[in-house]
Design an enzyme around this catalytic site. Structure first.
Site, mmCIF file in Angstrom:
data_model
loop_
_atom_site.group_PDB
_atom_site.id
_atom_site.type_symbol
_atom_site.label_atom_id
_atom_site.label_comp_id
_atom_site.label_asym_id
_atom_site.label_seq_id
_atom_site.Cartn_x
_atom_site.Cartn_y
_atom_site.Cartn_z
ATOM 1 N N GLU A 29 0.940 -1.168 -0.162
ATOM 2 C CA GLU A 29 0.199 -0.039 0.268
ATOM 3 C C GLU A 29 0.971 1.149 0.076
ATOM 4 O O GLU A 29 0.433 2.023 -0.416
ATOM 5 C CB GLU A 29 -0.614 0.323 0.719
ATOM 6 C CG GLU A 29 -1.954 0.889 1.282
ATOM 7 C CD GLU A 29 -2.836 1.525 0.444
ATOM 8 O OE1 GLU A 29 -2.658 0.720 -0.974
ATOM 9 O OE2 GLU A 29 -3.054 2.462 -0.132
ATOM 10 N N HIS A 31 3.964 2.306 -1.751
ATOM 11 C CA HIS A 31 3.817 2.036 -2.723
ATOM 12 C C HIS A 31 2.303 2.512 -4.291
ATOM 13 O O HIS A 31 2.876 3.903 -4.654
ATOM 14 C CB HIS A 31 3.709 0.957 -3.747
ATOM 15 C CG HIS A 31 5.887 0.207 -3.202
ATOM 16 N ND1 HIS A 31 5.735 -0.908 -2.901
ATOM 17 C CD2 HIS A 31 7.121 0.714 -3.606
ATOM 18 C CE1 HIS A 31 7.398 -1.508 -2.676
ATOM 19 N NE2 HIS A 31 7.935 -0.043 -3.176
ATOM 20 N N GLN A 55 22.349 -1.078 -4.982
ATOM 21 C CA GLN A 55 22.668 -0.854 -2.895
ATOM 22 C C GLN A 55 22.296 -1.419 -2.292
ATOM 23 O O GLN A 55 22.039 -1.501 -1.535
ATOM 24 C CB GLN A 55 21.107 -0.132 -3.612
ATOM 25 C CG GLN A 55 19.796 -0.594 -3.812
ATOM 26 C CD GLN A 55 18.737 0.042 -3.715
ATOM 27 O OE1 GLN A 55 18.929 1.213 -4.453
ATOM 28 N NE2 GLN A 55 17.984 0.686 -3.195
ATOM 29 N N GLN A 146 17.252 7.663 3.257
ATOM 30 C CA GLN A 146 16.525 8.056 1.487
ATOM 31 C C GLN A 146 16.807 9.416 0.880
ATOM 32 O O GLN A 146 16.685 10.326 0.237
ATOM 33 C CB GLN A 146 16.773 6.749 0.849
ATOM 34 C CG GLN A 146 15.757 6.700 -0.429
ATOM 35 C CD GLN A 146 15.318 5.165 -0.923
ATOM 36 O OE1 GLN A 146 16.505 4.522 -1.267
ATOM 37 N NE2 GLN A 146 13.793 5.032 -0.937
HETATM 38 O O1 PAF Z 1 13.403 2.925 -2.826
HETATM 39 C C1 PAF Z 1 13.846 2.518 -3.179
HETATM 40 O O2 PAF Z 1 12.605 0.885 -4.229
HETATM 41 C C2 PAF Z 1 14.591 2.250 -4.008
HETATM 42 O O3 PAF Z 1 15.633 2.500 -3.119
HETATM 43 C C3 PAF Z 1 14.617 2.683 -5.273
HETATM 44 C C4 PAF Z 1 14.313 4.793 -4.353
HETATM 45 C C5 PAF Z 1 14.041 2.931 -6.160
HETATM 46 C C6 PAF Z 1 15.924 3.408 -6.333
HETATM 47 O O4 PAF Z 1 16.297 1.809 -7.019
#
Ligand code: PAF
Length: 275
Positions: A29, A31, A55, A146
């Protein structure tokens, strides 16, 4: 909704606003609420789904990160996504690679526990911005550091995109929604909301004037007694991640802890507290 495997197939509008939600899939939810907001505010919603190898550290969960493109495509479409970009790894992370490093901020807290993580995030987000050319990009505040890294990158590199950082979406018991919650077994899932609970308790104690050191220590001990391995719990400025001695309007309590092997992060703000 159109789907594209390569930037050349994307065919995005060039003279209308694009709201962009970068993701690694395994939609929940959190996203979907970003996608709905992008659609409502911009009229056109583009979503990227890319599990970014840059990452993940060598001992992290890149290989087992949940992947289900069919389910994710259906959910994205239901949330108003107009274009779903699902590139192959070779399209985004082939060599040679120029890496973006957001100095200082990237080396704190999550950056200590996950060396190189934010270089991987910043590099891929910058590439995605250049491919999608969004007017507005949407990120969830659960990943607070982030948000700060992307914000600094955008300002320092004068990238022509506005950023919206959106409130963390939570389960009914307070657990911050995360794709990694899928790793939680039943016992760990039952305990997981205590991370949020302990941050809220610490927040209330600080607002009432409790000493910072003692408050953080009480929260850490309470989590450890519940079986969490606490990576960090601290009070920081939400944009610089410099440690603070007292809460104020830009302060955030941040925590990362493992419960039965699953690493969770969460945060709590003081904006509403009128400090
Ligand atoms: O938050 C995420 O899902 C990831 O860190 C992102 C921003 C898509 C970068 O790969």
């Amino acid at each position: 909704m159109r789907t594209a495997r390569s930037a050349s197939e994307l065919n995005l509008p060039t003279n209308a606003p694009i709201g962009f939600v970068p993701t690694m899939g395994a939609f929940h939810e959190g996203h979907l609420s970003l996608m709905r907001r992008a659609k409502a505010e911009c009229g056109f919603c583009a979503v990227s789904l890319f599990v970014n190898p840059l990452q993940f550290g060598p001992n992290e969960d890149y290989a087992k990160y949940p992947r289900n493109e069919q389910r994710d495509s259906e959910l994205a479409e239901s949330a108003g996504c107009d274009a779903l970009y699902m590139p192959e790894a070779s399209e985004l992370v082939g060599k040679p690679l120029v890496t973006i490093k957001v100095a200082d901020l990237s080396g704190r807290y999550e950056g200590v526990s996950r060396p190189g993580h934010f270089d991987g995030v910043a590099t891929i987000v910058c590439k995605l911005f250049n491919i999608v050319r969004p007017s507005v990009a949407y990120f969830g505040l659960k990943d607070l550091q982030q948000c700060a890294v992307v914000d600094l990158m955008v300002r320092d590199l004068n990238l022509p995109v506005a950023l919206r950082f959106c409130e963390t979406v939570r389960e009914a018991d307070g657990l911050a929604m995360s794709s990694r919650n899928a790793y939680l077994g039943a016992a760990a899932r039952a305990k997981a909301p205590m991370l949020h609970g302990s941050l809220n308790d610490a927040r209330s104690a600080l607002i009432q004037g409790s000493a910072l050191g003692e408050t953080l220590e009480t929260s850490r001990r309470a989590l450890e007694e519940m079986g969490f391995e606490v990576d960090y719990i601290d009070l920081v400025d939400r944009w610089t991640f410099h440690r603070l001695d007292v809460p104020g309007p830009s302060a955030a309590l941040i925590a990362a802890a493992r419960i039965e092997g699953t690493r969770l992060i969460d945060n709590a703000f003081f904006e509403e507290a009128g400090l």
